[in-house]
Every structure is written in C-alpha cells, then in structure tokens.
Design a protein around this motif. Structure first.
Motif, PDB file in Angstrom:
ATOM      1  N   LYS A 187      63.074   7.891 -46.662  1.00  0.00           N
ATOM      2  CA  LYS A 187      62.213   7.309 -47.693  1.00  0.00           C
ATOM      3  C   LYS A 187      61.588   6.011 -47.203  1.00  0.00           C
ATOM      4  CE  LYS A 187      64.939   9.270 -51.475  1.00  0.00           C
ATOM      5  NZ  LYS A 187      65.772   8.971 -52.647  1.00  0.00           N
ATOM      6  N   ASP A 188      60.310   5.831 -47.529  1.00  0.00           N
ATOM      7  CA  ASP A 188      59.582   4.644 -47.071  1.00  0.00           C
ATOM      8  C   ASP A 188      60.226   3.358 -47.536  1.00  0.00           C
ATOM      9  OD1 ASP A 188      56.172   5.921 -47.182  1.00  0.00           O
ATOM     10  OD2 ASP A 188      57.771   6.153 -45.713  1.00  0.00           O
ATOM     11  N   CYS A 189      60.747   3.361 -48.732  1.00  0.00           N
ATOM     12  CA  CYS A 189      61.254   2.119 -49.300  1.00  0.00           C
ATOM     13  C   CYS A 189      62.482   1.607 -48.567  1.00  0.00           C
ATOM     14  CB  CYS A 189      61.578   2.305 -50.787  1.00  0.00           C
ATOM     15  SG  CYS A 189      62.795   3.605 -51.092  1.00  0.00           S
ATOM     16  N   ASP A 190      63.128   2.474 -47.819  1.00  0.00           N
ATOM     17  CA  ASP A 190      64.324   2.063 -47.112  1.00  0.00           C
ATOM     18  C   ASP A 190      64.033   1.501 -45.719  1.00  0.00           C
ATOM     19  OD1 ASP A 190      66.018   2.768 -49.161  1.00  0.00           O
ATOM     20  OD2 ASP A 190      66.232   4.833 -48.475  1.00  0.00           O
ATOM     21  N   TRP A 191      62.769   1.538 -45.294  1.00  0.00           N
ATOM     22  CA  TRP A 191      62.420   1.054 -43.961  1.00  0.00           C
ATOM     23  C   TRP A 191      61.861  -0.364 -44.056  1.00  0.00           C
ATOM     24  CZ3 TRP A 191      62.405   4.228 -39.388  1.00  0.00           C
ATOM     25  CH2 TRP A 191      62.873   5.531 -39.600  1.00  0.00           C
ATOM     26  N   ILE A 193      59.330  -3.417 -43.679  1.00  0.00           N
ATOM     27  CA  ILE A 193      57.891  -3.331 -43.922  1.00  0.00           C
ATOM     28  C   ILE A 193      57.102  -3.217 -42.612  1.00  0.00           C
ATOM     29  CG2 ILE A 193      57.602  -5.848 -43.978  1.00  0.00           C
ATOM     30  CD1 ILE A 193      55.571  -5.352 -46.277  1.00  0.00           C
ATOM     31  N   GLN A 196      57.541   0.311 -41.346  1.00  0.00           N
ATOM     32  CA  GLN A 196      56.716   1.214 -42.169  1.00  0.00           C
ATOM     33  C   GLN A 196      55.273   1.232 -41.662  1.00  0.00           C
ATOM     34  OE1 GLN A 196      56.908   0.899 -46.471  1.00  0.00           O
ATOM     35  NE2 GLN A 196      58.977   0.039 -46.348  1.00  0.00           N
ATOM     36  N   LYS A 197      54.742   0.057 -41.402  1.00  0.00           N
ATOM     37  CA  LYS A 197      53.347  -0.036 -40.961  1.00  0.00           C
ATOM     38  C   LYS A 197      53.152   0.693 -39.626  1.00  0.00           C
ATOM     39  CE  LYS A 197      49.646  -3.412 -40.174  1.00  0.00           C
ATOM     40  NZ  LYS A 197      48.788  -2.989 -41.298  1.00  0.00           N
ATOM     41  N   ILE A 199      55.015   3.153 -38.356  1.00  0.00           N
ATOM     42  CA  ILE A 199      55.223   4.604 -38.474  1.00  0.00           C
ATOM     43  C   ILE A 199      54.046   5.266 -39.171  1.00  0.00           C
ATOM     44  CG2 ILE A 199      56.700   6.370 -39.509  1.00  0.00           C
ATOM     45  CD1 ILE A 199      59.036   4.338 -39.036  1.00  0.00           C
ATOM     46  N   VAL A 200      53.509   4.603 -40.192  1.00  0.00           N
ATOM     47  CA  VAL A 200      52.328   5.147 -40.873  1.00  0.00           C
ATOM     48  C   VAL A 200      51.166   5.254 -39.887  1.00  0.00           C
ATOM     49  CG1 VAL A 200      50.554   4.617 -42.592  1.00  0.00           C
ATOM     50  CG2 VAL A 200      52.969   4.414 -43.187  1.00  0.00           C
ATOM     51  N   ARG A 239      60.447  13.095 -39.634  1.00  0.00           N
ATOM     52  CA  ARG A 239      59.218  12.750 -40.334  1.00  0.00           C
ATOM     53  C   ARG A 239      57.974  13.141 -39.531  1.00  0.00           C
ATOM     54  NH1 ARG A 239      57.591   6.997 -43.210  1.00  0.00           N
ATOM     55  NH2 ARG A 239      55.351   7.384 -43.350  1.00  0.00           N
TER      56      ARG A 239
END
Length: 837
Positions: A187-191, A193, A196-197, A199-200, A239
């Motif tokens: 889940k994104d919220c667990d990574w 910030i 997250q940027k 990986i996106v 993912r």
C-alpha cells in the motif's frame, strides 16, 4: 586538522574564491576533496566548519561570483555535499541558506553554467554525498531536486546519466532501509513519501511509450535488485511485475538485453530463491519470447543457480543447445549420432534465420560457443550434457569453417558460405573443443577430433591466432587422454596422432613467420612438461626432428623465438637422461653438455633481454626439480649463474638470479635440517651450530652474500626489495650463530650501517682487500663467514626494508604539501599557455 594546514587553509580558500586567480591543475581540487572526505570520516564536520570559517566563506563567495569557472562551481557543489552528509552540519548550512542556493532552483540549475557537464556531475555527486540522513531526503523532495534527477537520467553525458541513476538507487534503498521499523506492504500509504515518488516515477516510465524512459527504469531496477536484498524488494517486484511482463509480450521486444540484466540481478538475490516465486514465471516467459541471441546469457546465468526450479533449468539448457542442434542437422552426419534436443523451447525458425544471415551468424555462434564452454565446468546442471552430440556439433562448425563439412540442407549451404574462413568462429569453436576434452570421451569419436585438429594445424590458411588456439586445444586433448583410466586402450590411435602431429610441428618450427615458430615452441614446451613421464611419448618425440629443430632455434633472429626455444630446450633436457641408454643416443650426455653451454652463452652474450630472462627461469626450474646436470656440482652451477647475473643490466634477469639464490639457500638449509619446518626433527644445540657453520661456508664458497648485498645496493627498487627480503629471512635462520646474537662479539661495534658503508665493503671484497685491525666494524672487509656475519649484523636491513617499501612520493603526499602546491601554482596558467612547440 593539524595547525599547519589550518594556517594555510584561509589563503587557499581566498584563491579558490577569487575568479581572477587561476588554479593551474584541476587535480589539485580532486585531491582537496579527497582530503576533506578523509577528515570528515575522522572528525566532526560541524567542528571543522566552525573552526575554519573560511570554508563557509568560500561557499558564500563562489555563490556571489557572477561568472565562476565550471571546475570551481563543481568543486563547491561536491565539497558542500561532503559536509552536508553530517546531519548537524546539514542543519548548519541550511540555516545559512547555502544548500537551497546550491541545490535548489535558484542555484546553478538556473544559470548558464548548467550547460556544462562538469557542473551537472558535481551537482549529482554533491547530492549523493548529502543523502546520508532523512533530513536530506526531505530537503530534496521539498525543493524539487528529485525531478531534476529524473531528468538527468537521460543526460547526454553518459557519466552524468550513470551518476543520476546510481543516485536514485541510493535514495530508494536508503529511504526504505531507514523506514523499516515494521514490515513493508504494497500500500502506498505505508511507504516513505520519497520512496513513493520514486516508485510512481518508475511505474509510469515502464507503462509509457518512451523507449528511453523504459530503459532508464529497467537499469534503475537492475541496480536496486542487485545491491539490495531486503524483503521490501519482493514487495517492489509484486507491484512492478505486471508492466515488466507486458514488455516481454511486445512484438518485437525492444528491451531484451535490459530485461535479461534485470532477471539475472533478481535471480541472484536470496529474496527470490523460493521455487514458487513469481519471478520464475517471468524468467520462463523471457526464455520463450526473447530473441535467441539475447536470451542465451539469461539461460547460462539461470543454470548457475542452485535455487532455480528444475523445469526452468531444463528449459534454459535447451535454449543454449538449440543453435548447436540446428548446426548438427544442417550437415550430413551418421545416423548413430542422436541430436541434441528432443524438442525446442523457441521456434527453430528464429534460430535458423539468425544462422542463415551473414550479419548475425558468426556473432550468434561465438556467443553460443562461449556459453557452452562456460557450462562445461558447472556441477549443478539439471541433466547431463549430451557430450558426444555436443562434441560432434563443435567439430561440425570447425569443418564448416574450412570447407570440410557436407551440407545436408539449404540452411547448411548458407552456413557453409558464411563460415568459410571465419577466424572469429574458429577461435571460439577451438576453445569449446578444448573445454570438452576433460569429459571421458568415447573412442568412436576421438578420431574425428584428431582429424579436425590436424586439419587446422596443417592448413596453410590457418591464421597465427587460430593456430595458437589449435595448439591449445590439442594440448588439452592429449593431456586429458593421457590422464584418463582408459589411456592404454587408446594408445595406438594416440601414437599415430602424435607421429602426424610432430611432422606438422617440424614444418611449423621452420615457418617464415616468427609468431608461428613461437606458438609451436610454446606448445612443445607444455606438451613435454605434461607428458615427459610417458615412455611412448618420448619414443615418438625423439624419433622426429623436433628436438634438433628446437635447438637450432636458439639462434633464431627473433628474440621472442629464442626465448621460447630456451624454455623448450629446458624441458627437453629433462628427457635426455631417461633415453640415454637407447641405441643411437650414446652421445646424449655430450649433447646435453652442449645445451647447458649454449644456455650459459645466451645468458652472457645475448643482446636482448627476453632470451636471458628465459635462461634464468630455466636454470631456476632445473635447480628446483633436481636436474642431473645441476646435481653433478650444484655449488659450481649456482656460483657461475650468480656471477653471470650479477653483471647483467636487465633488472628482471637480476630478479631471476635472486630467485635462484633464494631456492639454493632454502635447499641448503633444508638439507642440513635448518629450515623452519614444523615436521622436521629438533636438532641439538651443538648439531645446529655445526650445520649453521657448514651452511655459511657453502654460501661463502658460491659468493651468495656478495651477490645479495650487491643486489641490495641496486638502483632498481624491485631488485633491492627482493634482496632485502632474502637477507632478512637468512638473518632470521642464522640468528643462533654467535656473531649474530645480541651484544658485541669480540668487542666489535654493533652500530647500524647503511648502503654507503655496504658499498664500500663490497668494493673491498671485490679487490680482495686485507681486513683492517680489530675493534672497528671494518672487520667486514674479510669475505669469510665471520666477515659476512658481521656485515649481516651491521647493516640495518629492517630500516632499509621500510625505506624500500615506501612510495617515491611519500614526502609530497601530505595535506600540507597539497595546500602549498595550490598556492604555488596560482597564476602560472597564463604564463604557461604559450605553445611550447
């Protein structure tokens, strides 16, 4: 930082911050950075800045310059990154708004200097150094620097692009390693910030239509999975696996080699070692869909892994063998030889297309042969390699290359036209043929191997490099057959091959090309070395003209060939005493003496260094292995060799002489029971003293110490170092001799002396000067055991050893010297810009 450097640093910083002052050499800046890296590893970065405010002033000053040089700005970016690696120092610099001015949008990013690759490189390196704590990651995220790094992934400078890629790898792994206080999930919220940027961005790039963005992301992931084996990498794969598998299903696959790198990187990680892991499904898909020219590397890499599922390994092996299977079927072969594969993994039409195309055939076969050679030494193959069909396919390729194969299909005709005279494929196939020699071979196919080797060795069209490969493959096969349990069963066939081989060798030794003569001699040397104990081999060898031709080549006009002839004769000479009782060889001993005399003459008179070096290597081997001519009078042999080497100007010859001296001294001490061996019987004190005295007398008779002390004074450092090592070892072995014990013996001075005193002593020895009166260290003027021991005790060997092992620039490498050099060269650039030509 020491006081002297602290005093010089403000002046250096003033120079670097003044655009009118020019630093003549950019390497000074690199050394300056290296020095600060070392300092920040041992001292507080914040304390360094506070105690040396000139550093902060330098950064501020360069930022205010309207037109700083690109090298200075790059230096400042990297220097600031080094200091900002410390979180306390990072806060200190951030409070003064120096970090945002250097790494934010208002800094070099918006200046004309950003067009310089050195500035972009300095920016990336500075950021990389800085990212050692979470504060740096948050700063980069907030100031938009991460987007700049994404852009730099596609920089026209390969150095900058590579550095940007490595920076992103570091940022991703660091952010997640620091975050792992609890299990990471998808889940994104667990990574974090920042992660997250990143990986996106990777995910969007993989799904984009931009080939460059896809390639950048695949390279990034390959590095991530290669350097990090934490559990979160499995979550990352789950993912990103879908867009990566989609890339495999494209027609055609444009990123095949990058996908192979990625899968190999992941397969080597323990995180993906489970046979049920989804990675193996992707690997299976890659083995089926990727171009055969691309997928071979993946197949071989998979076969090396013990954790790989059996089904995948069998599939990978089929991928590697398929090109060879096609070659085998392309030529007419006896029906009793089976093919290599029961079924193909890939469409054989693709493989046949690659083999029938002139632009791809040779490179594809070379790659396949290299993979097969690599597989010969693996112990974890899922199934036994079909060695006879594989051997037959390699021989078939070699036959195609010289027009001996009979095509059995349209593909065979095309392969034959493409491969004829192809040196690249010949070299690769001969390497593979040599690798196949270590398997127990059936005699039914051994004749074909001998035939193809002889064909290459005989052919006048064989290039020197291919001939060398042919010799190497021949040697491997002969050695392997001689060591096989069934060697006697094959001897008749091997003997005939040897007779044919020596006939070919006779012609090659008379070749007008020196490379061919040299390769033939190297092959002969190794052949004799490995097979000299075989009676049948010796008979065939001495029934040929090869030994006589080899001796004649001692006078070859080419020095390389003379050197190889010396080495070959050194090996052949070991056989003379084994065959001296045979009819027609009664004069063998006389001939052997002439060989020894010839080698000594070469050592004394040859104008080139290569033959002389070869002679001393041969004599070292003779001494080590107990050559009959050496054993007749070892002392006389060693003494004459040391005397000849002592006057040689080639340092490698002298180094060889030192090795000879080392071997002789070790053998002498060992024979007398004095060598340091844990299994040797313990000698009584009286016996040991007697043996020490005897060994010293032997060393003095051959003038061993005179040679070693002379080498210690040699101007070539490797010679002096080797001599010093030997003397220290001998001193340790002779430590029980009374003259070497601590204290003064018979009132003699124990003051340590250096090279000048030693050179004077050697001059006295050379002129046979009488010893001076007792009471002075000049007692060493006598070259008897007592005089030698006195020199050995008096010379400061340990001090000389330390001095010789120091680098020549040890004085100039200090930070203080670096700062002085920077100041000394300021402004000299303009003066020296005139063209000296």
């Amino acid at each position: 930082m020491d006081r002297e450097c602290s005093q010089l640093l403000p002046s250096v910083c003033a120079v670097l911050g003044d655009s009118r002052q020019l630093v003549a050499d950019d390497t000074f800046l690199e050394k300056f950075l290296d020095w600060f890296k070392t300092l920040t590893e041992t001292e507080s970065s914040l304390l360094l800045l506070r105690e040396n405010p000139c550093l902060t002033e330098l950064i501020t000053c360069v930022l205010k310059l309207k037109d700083p040089s690109s090298s200075t700005l790059s230096f400042i970016l990297r220097l600031t990154g080094i200091f900002a690696a410390s979180e306390s120092c990072f806060q200190y610099l951030q409070q003064r708004e120096l970090l945002i001015s250097l790494f934010g949008e208002v800094g070099p990013l918006s200046s004309a200097l950003w067009e310089e690759a050195s500035v972009r490189s300095g920016w990336v390196q500075g950021v990389h150094s800085m990212v050692q704590h979470q504060s740096a990651l948050h700063f980069l995220y907030n100031c938009g620097a991460i987007d700049v790094i994404f852009t730099l992934q596609g920089d026209p400078s390969l150095f900058v692009a590579s550095a940007a890629n490595q920076l992103l790898v570091h940022m991703l792994t660091f952010s997640l390693q620091s975050f792992q206080t609890k299990p990471v999930n998808i889940k994104d919220c667990d990574w974090p910030i920042c992660a997250q940027k990143l990986i996106v961005h990777i995910e969007e790039s993989l799904k984009s239509n931009s080939a460059s963005r896809i390639k950048q992301s695949l390279k990034l992931l390959t590095s991530v999975f290669g350097c990090c084996h934490d559990l979160w990498t499995e979550v990352l794969w789950s993912r990103l696996s879908e867009p990566i598998v989609y890339l495999l299903e494209e027609e055609p696959v444009h990123t095949g080699h990058l996908l192979v790198d990625l899968f190999l990187s992941m397969a080597r990680s323990p995180v993906f070692s489970c046979p049920e892991c989804s990675l193996w499904r992707s690997v299976t898909c890659a083995l089926e869909h990727l171009n055969p020219a691309q997928v071979g590397r993946l197949a071989v890499g998979v076969l090396k892994l013990q954790e790989c599922p059996q089904a995948v390994r069998i599939q990978a092996l089929s991928v590697v063998l398929q090109p060879m299977d096609c070659v085998l079927k392309a030529a007419s072969q006896p029906l009793e030889y089976p093919g290599l594969l029961n079924k193909s993994v890939n469409d054989s039409a693709t493989v046949e297309t690659l083999l029938s195309c002139r632009s791809s055939c040779a490179s594809f076969l070379c790659q396949t042969l290299a993979h097969l050679e690599e597989l010969q030494y693996l112990t974890c193959l899922p199934v036994d390699l079909p060695h006879i069909p594989l051997l037959q396919s390699v021989v078939t390729i070699l036959q195609f290359c010289i027009g001996l194969a009979t095509p059995a299909s349209c593909l065979g005709n095309k392969i034959s036209r493409i491969l004829i005279g192809c040196f690249r494929v010949q070299r690769s196939a001969l390497d593979s043929l040599g690798a196949l020699s270590h398997w127990e071979s059936h005699s039914v196919f051994m004749g074909s191997v001998f035939d193809i080797l002889l064909a290459y060795l005989k052919s006048p069209d064989t290039s020197p490099t291919v001939l060398k490969k042919s010799f190497q493959a021949t040697l491997k096969w002969l050695v392997s057959l001689s060591e096989a349990p069934s060697s006697k069963d094959h001897w008749q066939q091997t003997e005939q091959f040897l007779r044919d081989l020596f006939l070919v060798l006779q012609k090659r030794l008379c070749s007008p090309y020196w490379e061919v003569r040299d390769s033939a001699l190297e092959f002969l040397t190794l052949l004799v070395k490995h097979l000299r104990e075989k009676e049948g081999f010796r008979q065939v060898l001495f029934s040929s003209e090869v030994p006589k031709l080899t001796e004649d080549l001692l006078e070859d006009p080419e020095s390389y060939v003379r050197a190889s002839a010396v080495t070959a004769m050194g090996q052949l000479s070991f056989l003379t005493h084994l065959i001296s009782k045979k009819p027609g060889l009664e004069n063998g001993n006389v001939k052997e003496k002439s060989i020894v005399a010839q080698l000594k003459e070469i050592l004394s008179t040859d104008s080139e260094g290569f033959p002389r070096r070869a002679v001393i290597r041969v004599f070292i081997d003779w001494l080590r292995e107990g050559h009959p001519d050496v054993l007749k009078d070892t002392e006389q042999f060693v003494s004459s060799m040391l005397q000849a080497v002592n006057s040689d100007l080639d340092w490698e010859v002298k180094a060889g002489g030192l090795e000879l001296a080392e071997v002789f001294s070790a053998q002498t001490l060992g024979r007398l029971g004095l060598a340091a061996c844990p299994y040797a019987a313990v000698l009584s004190s009286a016996t040991r003293s007697t043996h020490l005295s005897e060994s010293l007398q032997i060393f003095c008779r051959v003038k061993l110490f005179e040679f070693l002390f002379g080498a210690l004074c040699d101007c070539d450092r490797p010679v002096a170092q080797k001599a010093c090592d030997i003397l220290i070892a001998l001193k340790a072995e002779l430590r029980d001799e009374s003259s070497l014990k601590e204290g003064t013996s018979a009132g003699l001075s124990t003051e340590a002396r250096g090279i000048a005193w030693l050179e004077e002593t050697l001059r006295r020895w050379s002129s046979c000067a009488k010893p001076c009166p007792r009471g002075d260290a000049d007692e060493a003027g006598s070259q008897d055991p007592d005089g030698v021991l006195l020199v050995l005790r008096t010379v400061d060997l340990e001090g000389l050893h330390r001095s010789l092992n120091r680098s020549s620039d040890h004085i100039e490498k200090s930070p203080q010297s670096l700062l002085q050099d920077i100041l000394a060269t300021v402004g000299t650039l303009e003066e020296n810009e005139a063209d000296c030509y």
